[in-house]
Design a protein around this motif. Structure first.
Motif, mmCIF file in Angstrom:
data_model
loop_
_atom_site.group_PDB
_atom_site.id
_atom_site.type_symbol
_atom_site.label_atom_id
_atom_site.label_comp_id
_atom_site.label_asym_id
_atom_site.label_seq_id
_atom_site.Cartn_x
_atom_site.Cartn_y
_atom_site.Cartn_z
ATOM 1 N N SER A 754 4.495 29.779 -18.807
ATOM 2 C CA SER A 754 4.126 30.586 -18.120
ATOM 3 C C SER A 754 3.135 30.081 -17.028
ATOM 4 C CB SER A 754 3.688 32.367 -18.194
ATOM 5 O OG SER A 754 2.489 31.804 -19.025
ATOM 6 N N TYR A 755 2.259 29.774 -17.155
ATOM 7 C CA TYR A 755 1.499 29.171 -16.784
ATOM 8 C C TYR A 755 2.043 27.783 -15.948
ATOM 9 C CZ TYR A 755 -3.327 27.827 -14.734
ATOM 10 O OH TYR A 755 -4.509 26.801 -13.704
ATOM 11 N N HIS A 756 2.671 26.382 -16.098
ATOM 12 C CA HIS A 756 2.248 24.855 -15.996
ATOM 13 C C HIS A 756 4.531 25.351 -16.139
ATOM 14 C CE1 HIS A 756 -1.771 24.071 -17.046
ATOM 15 N NE2 HIS A 756 -1.792 24.583 -18.601
ATOM 16 N N ALA A 757 4.539 26.695 -15.954
ATOM 17 C CA ALA A 757 6.188 25.764 -15.150
ATOM 18 C C ALA A 757 7.293 25.217 -14.502
ATOM 19 C CB ALA A 757 6.696 27.519 -15.135
ATOM 20 N N VAL A 758 7.722 23.903 -14.697
ATOM 21 C CA VAL A 758 8.221 23.353 -13.434
ATOM 22 C C VAL A 758 8.732 24.057 -12.959
ATOM 23 C CG1 VAL A 758 8.111 21.289 -13.325
ATOM 24 C CG2 VAL A 758 6.824 21.618 -13.914
ATOM 25 N N PRO A 759 9.606 24.087 -12.250
ATOM 26 C CA PRO A 759 11.107 24.643 -11.261
ATOM 27 C C PRO A 759 11.494 23.247 -10.570
ATOM 28 C CG PRO A 759 9.138 25.136 -9.711
ATOM 29 C CD PRO A 759 8.230 24.051 -10.655
ATOM 30 N N GLY A 760 13.152 22.952 -11.863
ATOM 31 C CA GLY A 760 14.333 21.927 -12.347
ATOM 32 C C GLY A 760 13.852 21.344 -12.813
ATOM 33 N N ALA A 761 12.597 21.175 -13.849
ATOM 34 C CA ALA A 761 12.805 21.197 -15.294
ATOM 35 C C ALA A 761 13.242 21.209 -16.385
ATOM 36 C CB ALA A 761 10.918 21.004 -15.364
ATOM 37 N N LYS A 769 8.748 13.084 -15.033
ATOM 38 C CA LYS A 769 8.069 12.781 -13.995
ATOM 39 C C LYS A 769 9.391 12.954 -12.437
ATOM 40 C CE LYS A 769 7.339 8.065 -12.046
ATOM 41 N NZ LYS A 769 7.414 6.081 -12.520
ATOM 42 N N GLU A 770 10.197 12.285 -13.008
ATOM 43 C CA GLU A 770 11.547 12.614 -11.855
ATOM 44 C C GLU A 770 11.898 13.874 -11.875
ATOM 45 O OE1 GLU A 770 15.048 10.837 -14.100
ATOM 46 O OE2 GLU A 770 14.881 8.461 -13.699
ATOM 47 N N SER A 771 11.329 14.815 -12.186
ATOM 48 C CA SER A 771 11.287 16.465 -11.047
ATOM 49 C C SER A 771 10.390 16.814 -10.600
ATOM 50 C CB SER A 771 11.672 17.510 -12.933
ATOM 51 O OG SER A 771 12.352 16.646 -14.118
ATOM 52 N N ILE A 772 9.370 15.999 -11.510
ATOM 53 C CA ILE A 772 7.919 16.072 -10.337
ATOM 54 C C ILE A 772 8.334 15.537 -8.841
ATOM 55 C CG2 ILE A 772 5.398 15.838 -10.042
ATOM 56 C CD1 ILE A 772 5.853 17.423 -12.141
ATOM 57 N N GLN A 773 9.010 14.038 -8.555
ATOM 58 C CA GLN A 773 8.869 13.741 -7.806
ATOM 59 C C GLN A 773 10.738 13.995 -6.772
ATOM 60 O OE1 GLN A 773 10.567 9.513 -8.961
ATOM 61 N NE2 GLN A 773 10.850 8.683 -7.085
ATOM 62 N N ALA A 774 11.128 15.012 -7.751
ATOM 63 C CA ALA A 774 12.118 15.429 -6.635
ATOM 64 C C ALA A 774 11.359 16.490 -6.067
ATOM 65 C CB ALA A 774 13.547 15.762 -7.905
ATOM 66 N N TYR A 775 10.840 17.307 -6.589
ATOM 67 C CA TYR A 775 10.327 18.508 -6.319
ATOM 68 C C TYR A 775 9.645 17.695 -5.567
ATOM 69 C CZ TYR A 775 7.120 22.812 -5.946
ATOM 70 O OH TYR A 775 6.856 24.048 -5.155
ATOM 71 N N ALA A 776 8.008 17.201 -5.002
ATOM 72 C CA ALA A 776 8.155 16.304 -4.068
ATOM 73 C C ALA A 776 8.768 16.656 -2.701
ATOM 74 C CB ALA A 776 6.866 15.445 -4.547
ATOM 75 N N VAL A 777 9.820 15.618 -2.746
ATOM 76 C CA VAL A 777 11.265 15.304 -1.779
ATOM 77 C C VAL A 777 11.615 16.735 -1.314
ATOM 78 C CG1 VAL A 777 12.684 14.321 -1.639
ATOM 79 C CG2 VAL A 777 11.362 13.537 -2.809
ATOM 80 N N TRP A 824 -10.560 15.470 -13.759
ATOM 81 C CA TRP A 824 -9.102 16.271 -13.274
ATOM 82 C C TRP A 824 -9.252 17.676 -14.219
ATOM 83 C CZ3 TRP A 824 -5.510 12.535 -11.514
ATOM 84 C CH2 TRP A 824 -6.386 11.715 -10.889
ATOM 85 N N SER A 825 -8.019 17.658 -13.358
ATOM 86 C CA SER A 825 -8.033 19.424 -14.142
ATOM 87 C C SER A 825 -6.586 19.921 -14.393
ATOM 88 C CB SER A 825 -8.790 20.264 -13.962
ATOM 89 O OG SER A 825 -8.229 20.492 -13.014
ATOM 90 N N ALA A 826 -6.061 19.826 -15.089
ATOM 91 C CA ALA A 826 -4.592 20.633 -15.985
ATOM 92 C C ALA A 826 -4.282 21.586 -14.631
ATOM 93 C CB ALA A 826 -4.482 20.804 -17.171
ATOM 94 N N VAL A 827 -3.653 21.303 -13.929
ATOM 95 C CA VAL A 827 -2.829 22.028 -12.722
ATOM 96 C C VAL A 827 -1.313 22.584 -13.091
ATOM 97 C CG1 VAL A 827 -4.783 21.518 -11.739
ATOM 98 C CG2 VAL A 827 -2.356 20.865 -11.382
ATOM 99 N N SER A 828 -1.266 23.358 -11.918
ATOM 100 C CA SER A 828 0.877 23.380 -11.733
ATOM 101 C C SER A 828 0.828 22.759 -10.738
ATOM 102 C CB SER A 828 0.849 25.514 -11.943
ATOM 103 O OG SER A 828 0.180 25.690 -10.874
ATOM 104 N N LEU A 829 2.737 23.345 -10.625
ATOM 105 C CA LEU A 829 2.900 22.981 -9.295
ATOM 106 C C LEU A 829 2.961 24.064 -8.494
ATOM 107 C CD1 LEU A 829 6.781 21.824 -10.426
ATOM 108 C CD2 LEU A 829 4.798 20.717 -9.429
ATOM 109 N N THR A 830 2.218 24.990 -8.376
ATOM 110 C CA THR A 830 1.794 26.058 -7.350
ATOM 111 C C THR A 830 0.128 25.693 -6.516
ATOM 112 O OG1 THR A 830 3.103 27.703 -8.179
ATOM 113 C CG2 THR A 830 1.788 28.826 -6.838
ATOM 114 N N GLN A 831 -0.527 26.158 -8.277
ATOM 115 C CA GLN A 831 -1.572 24.908 -7.346
ATOM 116 C C GLN A 831 -2.046 24.121 -7.029
ATOM 117 O OE1 GLN A 831 -3.748 25.215 -11.440
ATOM 118 N NE2 GLN A 831 -4.999 27.590 -10.690
ATOM 119 N N LEU A 832 -0.762 23.420 -6.923
ATOM 120 C CA LEU A 832 -0.944 20.863 -6.689
ATOM 121 C C LEU A 832 -0.397 22.022 -5.174
ATOM 122 C CD1 LEU A 832 -1.455 18.505 -6.809
ATOM 123 C CD2 LEU A 832 0.798 18.550 -7.989
#
Length: 842
Positions: A754-761, A769-777, A824-832
């Motif tokens: 629930s806390y670290h859900a990655v959209p499109g993962a 890693k490719e999911s994070i890159q696609a989300y950044a694009v 360094w700290s663990a974050v979610s995409l929303t926090q990022l």
């Protein structure tokens, strides 16, 4: 009490006087004094022990007879008329030791007895002075005894002459062998001969060892005035030397002409000075110390210790007339000192004269030099005055001015430099050169005026090196002339008519004037003319529309611009990165634009550009590439091989190993496992692929190993062995590790879903890693790796303006909240995304 006092002397006066009594007035009266026996020499020496010396008597008959005869004489002839006499124990001097008593030998017994008798007789005569009748009788008795003793001496002398002992022969020395008759007889019986040594071979010594008494408290050190005894040397069997002459004779011979053959040498002044010079040359320099001699009545100051003990040596050697010799020596020393002093004064005066002569010659040379310089100055002043007159009249030409100053430099080169005549020439030449270069276009006609400026450079600059400093104060006359005549024309022409995309006119001008432009003028042209033009051209450059590559008109300035090119490179990298994100691998124009900048950009910037924009597109091309031996198409492979020289080797090798050789080895494995494979065709296929790799890749060890693995598979198949599938062993260990990681990740997934859900993962065909890159694009943010930076062994990426780290195993994101702080700290995409919005400048 009487028994106790027996044998003890009483200390009263009862035994000293006869008929003594006290009168009425208390005075003591006596008839006469009681006479006591006079003390003899033995009584003085031995005291109460005089009678008991018989136990210690020696065998010396002569000494015993003398003592017995003297005792009998004293006992038989007491003389109570003589007054009390005190016997002396000997004469002692304060500085001398007591003389030892000589014990006479056999031959000297009579002589010593007679001498003692004479001494006694003389004493009796001196002591007896009695005028009474009783005294007369005593004197007669003493005279009779003296005559009797003289007769006895005469009888003894006749007996000695009869026995062979001559009066002229000296008695034997005390302590010698002849002085003891018993020992002499015993030695003669044993074979001893007089004058020979002792022992069988006569090698022993006869003379006894002599001992010398040293001064008191002297110890073992040397004492001034005391002569140490010489070591004993065996005497040869030679007759004794004759006795030395008498002292009176010796005194008479001191002043005779033949008394001494040695004489002090007579030195002349030159010999004395020569000897002193030799001593000064031989002796090493030493520190002179003063010594104060206070032994005499007056203190003396000495500089050395030579001749300090001359007086003592003269006294020890018994030199005649020491006072006279001392005075003469003083006179001689004073004369020597005067000679040395006068010689030193003479030398100083001679050196002073020589110095004055040299000074006179030096002054004369300076006078002549100054006269010559004055004459030269007058000549130069006359020439300059004539030039000023011609300039005022308007008849001065550039050629005449150049010739005039060239003649001055040739004839008076030193004065030309000292008086800075070049600055005067520059002042007169400046208006004339302005007229010559008026209306000149340096980019259209760069060769104009080269000969004129070359002549003025030779006159004003000569062989002197250029000053590379940027200070205007240190500018030379020639640099000043060029900056005021040539530089304005170049600046106007370059600013108004030159285009940076056409560098040839400016390059042609700089090449023509390379030897004539001072460094300060050249740097001014680069700084104020060329760099502004190039910066403006780079800022207006569009890689997608420009047909001429940018390196064509920028690279010619690399050598001249030096470090200034870095400002242009930054702008060029920004321009390239703005178009490379839409570039595709099949477009070879990117290689034509980028490859010339590999050696221009710094290694870190070049690697960052390649890793960020080129390698990802090439990896996609290799992943799409299909290996089909029946119908092989090499388009994608050739797209990648074009970049082999531009991409760093380790990145290229890793990309080929992962995306190419894994497919290539699988195809080869299946081909070899097929029924009845054609090994000739397979070998040609292998050689064809190997020939497609450029030399820089074939030289890599990892590439050779991957090619050799395929060759080993071919050898196994040709020998009929079972071909091992490529990567089978590695896959077993990899599968085990993968299963363990998946099991660990599944346990932690429920805690962070629930806390670290990655959209499109959830997309099956994309990695984390490719999911994070696609989300950044999708969000329009920059996503690229940061070269050379890692966190816990994982690469660091740039997500917009925030540095992140991706843990693909745990499917977690780690972000660095603040740049420069290792936290360094663990974050979610929303926090990022929120961190990116906060970091953007308002």
């Amino acid at each position: 009490m009487e028994e106790d006092a027996e044998g003890m002397d009483r200390l009263d006066m009862d035994g000293d006087f006869e008929g003594g009594r006290f009168g009425r007035d208390g005075e003591f009266y006596y008839e006469r004094r009681r006479e006591r026996a006079p003390q003899t020499r033995d009584d003085v020496l031995y005291g109460v022990f005089a009678e008991g010396d018989s136990d210690y008597d020696s065998d010396d008959d002569t000494g015993n007879r003398r003592r017995r005869r003297k005792r009998r004489r004293d006992d038989s002839e007491p003389d109570f008329s003589r007054p009390v006499q005190f016997e002396s124990a000997g004469k002692f001097m304060p500085s001398k030791e007591p003389e030892p008593e000589e014990r006479p030998g056999l031959g000297s017994a009579a002589a010593s007895s007679s001498a003692a008798a004479e001494e006694d007789g003389a004493t009796d005569e001196e002591a007896l002075d009695l005028p009474t009748a009783f005294g007369q009788r005593i004197q007669e008795g003493a005279r009779a005894r003296r005559e009797e003793r003289e007769r006895e001496r005469e009888i003894a002398a006749r007996r000695r002459q009869a026995s062979g002992l001559g009066a002229g022969k000296p008695p034997p020395a005390p302590g010698s062998l002849e002085s003891n008759s018993k020992v002499a007889k015993m030695m003669a019986m044993m074979g001893y001969k007089t004058g020979m040594g002792l022992g069988k071979n006569a090698q022993g010594i006869v003379a006894p060892l002599q001992s010398t008494l040293r001064p008191k408290n002297a110890g073992l050190g040397s004492v001034e005035g005391f002569k140490e005894p010489k070591p004993f040397a065996a005497k040869e069997n030679l007759p004794p030397p004759p006795p030395p002459p008498a002292s009176a004779k010796k005194e008479q011979q001191r002043w005779s002409k033949k008394a001494s053959t040695r004489k002090d040498p007579v030195l002349t002044k030159n010999e004395l000075l020569a000897m002193r010079n030799e001593q000064e040359q031989d002796e090493q320099p030493m520190v002179v110390q003063k010594v104060i001699d206070m032994r005499g009545p007056q203190a003396r100051i000495l500089t050395d210790l030579k001749g300090l003990s001359v007086e003592q040596e003269m006294e020890a050697n018994d030199v005649p007339m020491p006072e006279l010799q001392y005075n003469v020596r003083l006179l001689v020393d004073e004369s020597k000192a005067d000679i040395v002093r006068l010689d030193g004064q003479l030398r100083r005066e001679q050196e002073k004269v020589a110095s004055l002569v040299r000074e006179k010659e030096k002054v004369a040379k300076q006078e002549a030099l100054q006269k010559r310089q004055l004459k030269v100055m007058e000549t130069i002043a006359e020439v300059l005055e004539q030039v000023r007159v011609d300039d005022t009249a308007g008849v001065l030409s550039l050629e005449g001015l150049l010739k005039t100053f060239q003649e001055l430099k040739v004839h008076y080169a030193e004065e030309f430099k000292i008086c800075n005549v070049a600055w005067i020439a520059c002042r007169f030449a400046h208006p004339l050169l302005i007229r010559v270069f008026q209306g000149w276009q340096p980019l259209q006609n760069p060769l104009f005026g080269l000969e004129v400026m070359s002549s003025w450079k030779h006159l004003l600059q000569g062989d002197q090196a250029y000053d590379f400093s940027d200070s205007v104060e240190s500018m030379t006359p020639y640099a000043q002339l060029v900056s005021e005549v040539i530089l304005p024309a170049v600046r106007i022409s370059g600013t108004n008519s030159w285009e940076a995309r056409d560098p040839e006119p400016m390059l042609r001008f700089l090449e023509s004037w390379e030897q004539l432009l001072p460094p300060i003028v050249l740097q001014s042209i680069l700084e104020h003319v060329i760099m502004p033009k190039l910066s403006a051209a780079v800022d207006s450059w569009d890689p997608r529309r420009e047909k001429v590559p940018i390196h064509v008109w920028v690279h010619p300035w690399l050598l001249m611009l030096g470090q200034r090119i870095e400002t242009l490179c930054h702008s060029i990298r920004y321009k390239l990165s703005s178009v490379l994100h839409v570039w595709h691998a099949h477009d070879a124009s990117a290689y034509a634009v980028l490859s010339p900048w590999k050696d221009v950009f710094d290694p870190a910037s070049w690697e960052d550009l390649i890793v960020r924009y080129i390698i990802p597109k090439l990896k996609m091309a290799l992943q799409e590439f299909q290996i089909n031996p029946a119908n092989q198409k090499l388009d994608q492979f050739n797209w990648v091989m074009i970049w082999a020289s531009a991409i760093p080797v380790h990145h290229m090798v890793h990309m080929l190993e992962v995306d190419f050789f894994s497919k290539w080895q699988q195809v080869l494995y299946h081909w070899l496992c097929s029924p009845n494979p054609d090994f000739n065709e397979i070998m040609n296929w292998y050689k064809g692929w190997k020939g497609l790799f450029p030399p820089e890749l074939l030289a890599n060890e990892r590439i050779r190993m991957l090619l050799t693995a395929g060759l080993d598979m071919m050898n196994q198949a040709a020998e009929g062995l079972e071909v091992v599938q490529p990567g089978a062993r590695e896959n077993v260990g990899y599968l085990r590790a993968t299963e363990k990681r998946q099991f660990d990740a599944a346990q932690q997934a429920s805690q962070y879903t629930s806390y670290h859900a990655v959209p499109g993962a959830a997309i099956a065909d994309l990695s984390f890693k490719e999911s994070i890159q696609a989300y950044a694009v999708e969000q329009g943010l920059l996503f690229m790796p940061r070269v050379g930076k890692f966190y816990n062994g994982m690469p660091v990426y740039e997500f917009g303006t925030v540095s992140i780290c991706i843990d693909s195993v745990k499917r977690l994101l780690y972000a660095q909240p603040q740049e420069g702080i290792e936290r360094w700290s663990a974050v979610s995409l929303t926090q990022l995304m929120e961190m990116n919005r906060m970091a953007r400048p308002r």
